[in-house]
Design an enzyme around this catalytic site. Structure first.
Site, PDB file in Angstrom:
ATOM      1  CG  ASP A  63      -1.975  -1.065   1.202  1.00  0.00           C
ATOM      2  OD1 ASP A  63      -2.311  -1.523   0.099  1.00  0.00           O
ATOM      3  OD2 ASP A  63      -2.454  -1.453   2.283  1.00  0.00           O
ATOM      4  CE1 TYR A 124       4.446  -6.090   3.683  1.00  0.00           C
ATOM      5  CE2 TYR A 124       3.836  -8.410   3.616  1.00  0.00           C
ATOM      6  CZ  TYR A 124       3.881  -7.166   3.025  1.00  0.00           C
ATOM      7  OH  TYR A 124       3.361  -6.990   1.758  1.00  0.00           O
TER       8      TYR A 124
END
Length: 290
Positions: A63, A124
């Protein structure tokens, strides 16, 4: 659906990283918004002196504002283009790309490779500090400041209930036709010597806003506003919970993407396209990203 490359083309793997601060995410968008995909595709077209753009497929569509250290993509190039440019393509791309996106490796991909569907996990990291003085100015673009002291032990205890295969609808922004069933392989917290608390989050795939929502919920546990059992109860409800705060994107970095052995790539790609369901669930199409 097959991952056989069309005749006359060569599938090329790109390993890259970027600082997400000034990008509107990975995916190319209309209205001239700056994206990582757009920058790389434009640079590739320029250095190969091509009249057409070559579309990239990426492991994880990050994003706006999210960083990547170990992103992976692939592109199918005409054989003659690859033959002409392969030896100098990495250097030429370095000279053409802006400073906030770098490609570290360009190589012909093994048979059956698909950057998105062949991946077996994405890892992540989300970095946050509870230092009363705030964030080190040199790290402010990659570390979130949380102005309450965090109990890392409580956050790890709460994380344990979220591991495994679940419907993460409570922690995802729903996309039409996309499943929210994911297998969360790792979710752990550690405080470094510098005081920065890092969440390591690894799953087979992520749905939209999933990592940032999980982090937001667990920060509430860490600062004492919610009990250790709360994130698990939210998960069990399987509906989007307005009390789950989606934390800011700048603390999030895609660190690494994992792939199976070369001989298993095609089978993994086929498996990843199958609709996933839990017992008694109707499932849905492939999901998005975090």
């Amino acid at each position: 659906m097959s991952d056989e490359v069309e005749p006359g083309l060569v599938r090329v793997r790109l390993d890259l990283s970027y600082d997400g601060k000034d990008f509107s995410g990975w995916a190319r968008q209309p209205l001239g918004r700056r994206t990582v995909q757009g920058e790389i595709e434009d640079a590739l077209r320029t250095v190969t002196r091509s009249d057409v753009s070559y579309d990239l497929t990426v492991a994880g569509r990050t994003d706006a504002g999210v960083h990547a250290r170990g992103q992976v993509a692939h592109v199918d190039l005409p054989q003659e283009v690859w033959a002409e440019h392969r030896e100098k393509l990495l250097r030429r791309m370095a000279g053409r790309l802006p400073h906030d996106v770098r490609i570290w490796r360009i190589a012909e991909a093994p048979s059956g490779f698909n950057a998105r569907f062949s991946a077996i996990w994405r890892r992540y990291a989300y970095r946050v500090t509870d230092n009363v003085g705030g964030v080190d100015p040199l790290l402010r673009g990659h570390v979130l400041w949380h102005d309450w002291e965090l109990d890392v032990e409580a956050m790890n205890a709460a994380s344990a209930a979220l591991l495994g295969e679940h419907d993460f609808a409570a922690y995802c922004k729903k996309r039409e036709g996309a499943t929210t069933i994911r297998t969360l392989q790792e979710l752990s917290w550690a405080r470094g010597d510098d005081g920065i608390v890092t969440a390591t989050v690894r799953a087979d795939a992520f749905c939209h806003n999933m990592v940032r929502s999980l982090v937001g919920a667990l920060l509430y546990v860490g600062d004492g506003h919610r009990g250790v059992e709360w994130p698990g109860k939210v998960l069990a409800a399987a509906v989007r919970d307005s009390s789950v705060h989606v934390v800011k994107p700048h603390g999030l970095t895609l660190e690494e993407v994992g792939y199976p052995a070369d001989e298993l790539l095609a089978a993994r790609s086929k498996e990843a396209r199958n609709l996933r369901t839990l017992p008694g669930s109707s499932g849905g199409g492939p999901g998005g990203c975090c």
